[in-house]
Design an enzyme around this catalytic site. Structure first.
Site, PDB file in Angstrom:
ATOM      1  N   LYS A   1       0.918  -1.220   0.057  1.00 13.23           N
ATOM      2  CA  LYS A   1       0.113  -0.014  -0.099  1.00 13.23           C
ATOM      3  C   LYS A   1       0.852   1.339   0.015  1.00 13.23           C
ATOM      4  O   LYS A   1       0.769   2.083   0.766  1.00 13.23           O
ATOM      5  CB  LYS A   1      -0.984   0.042   1.075  1.00 13.23           C
ATOM      6  CG  LYS A   1      -1.932  -1.064   1.045  1.00 13.23           C
ATOM      7  CD  LYS A   1      -3.091  -0.983   2.178  1.00 13.23           C
ATOM      8  CE  LYS A   1      -4.180  -2.122   2.133  1.00 13.23           C
ATOM      9  NZ  LYS A   1      -3.375  -3.309   2.809  1.00 13.23           N
TER      10      LYS A   1
HETATM   11  P1  5BU Z   1      -8.111 -11.254   6.526  1.00 14.10           P
HETATM   12  O1  5BU Z   1      -7.655 -11.993   7.407  1.00 14.10           O
HETATM   13  O2  5BU Z   1      -8.909 -12.262   5.388  1.00 14.10           O
HETATM   14  O3  5BU Z   1      -9.080 -10.032   7.260  1.00 14.10           O
HETATM   15  O4  5BU Z   1      -6.950 -10.462   5.863  1.00 14.10           O
HETATM   16  C1  5BU Z   1      -7.227  -9.707   4.661  1.00 14.10           C
HETATM   17  C2  5BU Z   1      -6.166  -9.134   4.123  1.00 14.10           C
HETATM   18  O5  5BU Z   1      -6.230  -8.120   3.195  1.00 14.10           O
HETATM   19  C3  5BU Z   1      -5.196  -8.384   5.164  1.00 14.10           C
HETATM   20  O6  5BU Z   1      -3.715  -8.581   4.733  1.00 14.10           O
HETATM   21  C4  5BU Z   1      -5.298  -6.656   4.821  1.00 14.10           C
HETATM   22  O7  5BU Z   1      -4.306  -5.965   5.185  1.00 14.10           O
HETATM   23  C5  5BU Z   1      -5.719  -6.975   3.488  1.00 14.10           C
HETATM   24  N1  5BU Z   1      -6.764  -5.827   3.036  1.00 14.10           N
HETATM   25  C6  5BU Z   1      -8.233  -5.793   3.502  1.00 14.10           C
HETATM   26  O8  5BU Z   1      -8.572  -6.675   4.500  1.00 14.10           O
HETATM   27  N2  5BU Z   1      -8.871  -4.720   3.339  1.00 14.10           N
HETATM   28  C7  5BU Z   1      -8.705  -3.934   2.377  1.00 14.10           C
HETATM   29  O9  5BU Z   1      -9.355  -2.918   1.984  1.00 14.10           O
HETATM   30  C8  5BU Z   1      -7.399  -3.950   1.827  1.00 14.10           C
HETATM   31  C9  5BU Z   1      -6.443  -4.949   2.186  1.00 14.10           C
HETATM   32 BR1  5BU Z   1      -6.601  -2.618   0.355  1.00 14.10          BR
END
Ligand code: 5BU
Length: 494
Positions: free
Chosen positions: A321
């Site tokens: 990011k």
């Molecule tokens: P989760 O464990 O499924 O919640 O992980 C989601 C990943 O996607 C995590 O690494 C976040 O940093 C990434 N992410 C997110 O969750 N939402 C967003 O809007 C963005 C990235 Br951009």
């Protein structure tokens, strides 16, 4: 068209497609409805070789059609440089039409030296309804100048020729849309489905010179029938429309491996990431990292991760990011401990700094070998509750991704909804996916695999804790892969 120019014309058609002077997809048009094809010939000024070929062909066409006029005049603004080249090449004096009369001095609408009764040939880039040509004709006529012909680069075949003929002006086009479609199809650049979708739209949507539709109505059926809406196209088909080499590769990988699952390996020990990558590798198209959470980072870890990516055929996405000024992101991408540009096929970046984010990232890349191309996913929405992104920001992010000289570097958009962008050559990456819709303690909002793919337009679903916190990560990866893939198959079968 002169016979010896036919090969040149075909080569130019392909070149125009390659430099993004036109694109296929689902685009909002001036006339108020969407179109499956979009022309932007403004870009050709950045390619002097293309300018040269276009103007040579225009001059040959003018000679061939025996169009002799005392002046040439381009329709502002895109056609002005073309008209200049035509004027210089065939030694015909030019007239320049202002869009607005000057507020001071002569208040002339037409610049250049002319007399009432002089003839003038119009030069235009793309014709849809012909209304822009008619605006220019009107201003010339009110100075007593006689206009009988217009030479244009592309006729979209939506009624423009008939509209201007009603005003006594004959249109002579270098390309018709049909010629472009057939040439690209014959060269293997677009699928038959694309040719058919555009042809269907063009025959349904004919436009009068006042912008209304021939036969009346709002033509919303034609829009609904737009078979080039990105969520209805297959990944195979979209790989042909992609402008980024990595997006092409990823679309093909998804189609052949039958997976649209991105695993977010958000654990802090290098060996744990490698273990998860090895177990889940066969079921994912992308492995997403946050390299700065790894406590025992080493170059050896990257070598091992790349070996797994190769063995199981997935790409690496570093979810960094980036969000700073160009110079800083260039250093953050290429230098420091992690040297991200050396190993991550893809990275994520905020659009907050504007277009310079792309230029900054690109500046970190040297000469890139085939197969080693890099790409970026731009963020236009976030899954965090209470985030500050609004519709304007989303719209501007889409513009950065789809317009300008760096679109070959943009592989896709990270977003939560299908209206964030329309161009089918981009990939929608959607995080916040879990079997149960829920919110975590820190504001992460989850949606189901079916919802993100079928309702929200996701091409790839990102799953982190849904997999990495499962007792059996491999089994969880298979479940998510199956559900995301089935949802995609159902979406394109509709
Ligand atoms: P989760 O464990 O499924 O919640 O992980 C989601 C990943 O996607 C995590 O690494 C976040 O940093 C990434 N992410 C997110 O969750 N939402 C967003 O809007 C963005 C990235 Br951009």
């Amino acid at each position: 068209m002169v016979a010896q120019n036919s090969d040149k014309m075909k080569a130019l058609a392909i070149k125009l497609f390659e430099i993004n002077a036109f694109k296929f997809g689902d685009f909002k048009m001036k006339v108020g409805i969407n179109s499956p094809v979009y022309f932007d010939l403004r870009v050709i000024v950045s390619y002097p070789d293309v300018m040269q070929i276009v103007s040579d062909l225009l001059v040959a066409h003018i000679t061939d059609q025996q169009l002799s006029a005392k002046h040439v005049c381009g329709v502002p603004y895109t056609a002005l440089p073309l008209a200049t080249l035509v004027s210089v090449n065939q030694n015909t004096p030019m007239l320049v039409r202002r869009k607005e009369a000057k507020a001071y001095g002569t208040k002339k609408l037409i610049e250049g030296i002319y007399n009432a009764g002089d003839t003038c040939l119009i030069v235009e880039d793309v014709v849809t309804s012909g209304s822009s040509i008619l605006d220019t004709v009107k201003d010339l006529q009110s100075e007593g100048i006689v206009v009988t012909d217009a030479v244009v680069v592309v006729d979209r075949e939506q009624g423009g020729a008939a509209n201007i003929a009603k005003h006594g002006v004959k249109m002579h086009s270098l390309f018709t849309l049909s010629f472009l479609l057939n040439t690209l199809h014959a060269a293997g650049k677009i699928e038959k489905a694309t040719v058919d979708a555009v042809a269907k739209y063009i025959s349904a949507v004919q436009i009068n010179s006042d912008g209304s539709f021939v036969g009346g109505g709002d033509k919303s059926d034609a829009v609904k029938a737009n078979d080039l809406q990105r969520t209805r196209l297959t990944y195979e088909n979209r790989s042909n429309l992609a402008k980024s080499a990595v997006a092409k590769r990823l679309f093909q990988l998804m189609a052949s491996k039958q997976t649209n699952l991105c695993l977010s390996a958000d654990v802090t020990k290098a060996d744990d990431i490698l273990d998860i990558a090895d177990k889940c590798g066969p079921y994912i198209c992308l492995l997403k990292t946050h390299i700065d959470i790894v406590e025992d980072f080493s170059e050896g870890f990257i070598t091992n991760l790349q070996a797994l990516a190769k063995r199981h055929n997935f790409l690496l996405l570093e979810d960094r990011k980036f969000a700073d000024i160009g110079n800083t992101v260039s250093l953050q991408y290429g230098k420091g401990l992690y040297k991200i540009s050396n190993w991550a096929d893809l990275v994520t970046a905020h659009t907050l700094p504007g277009r310079s984010i792309l230029q900054g990232l690109k500046a970190a890349l040297g000469n890139v070998e085939a197969g080693q191309e890099r790409g970026v996913f731009l963020l236009s929405e976030m899954s965090a509750s209470g985030n500050l992104i609004d519709d304007k920001y989303k719209e501007n992010s889409n513009k950065i991704a789809t317009e300008g000289g760096d679109i070959d570097f943009v592989a896709g958009i990270v977003c939560q909804s299908s209206n964030a962008f329309a161009f089918p050559g981009l990939i929608q990456l959607t995080p916040g996916v879990k079997i149960d819709e829920s919110v975590d303690k820190l504001g992460q909002q989850y949606q189901t695999p079916e919802l993100v793919v079928k309702e929200r337009g996701a091409d790839i679903g990102v799953v982190g804790r849904g997999i990495i916190q499962a007792n059996d990560v491999q089994k969880a990866a298979i479940t998510y892969r199956d559900r995301l893939w089935t949802a995609y198959k159902e979406r394109v079968a509709k």
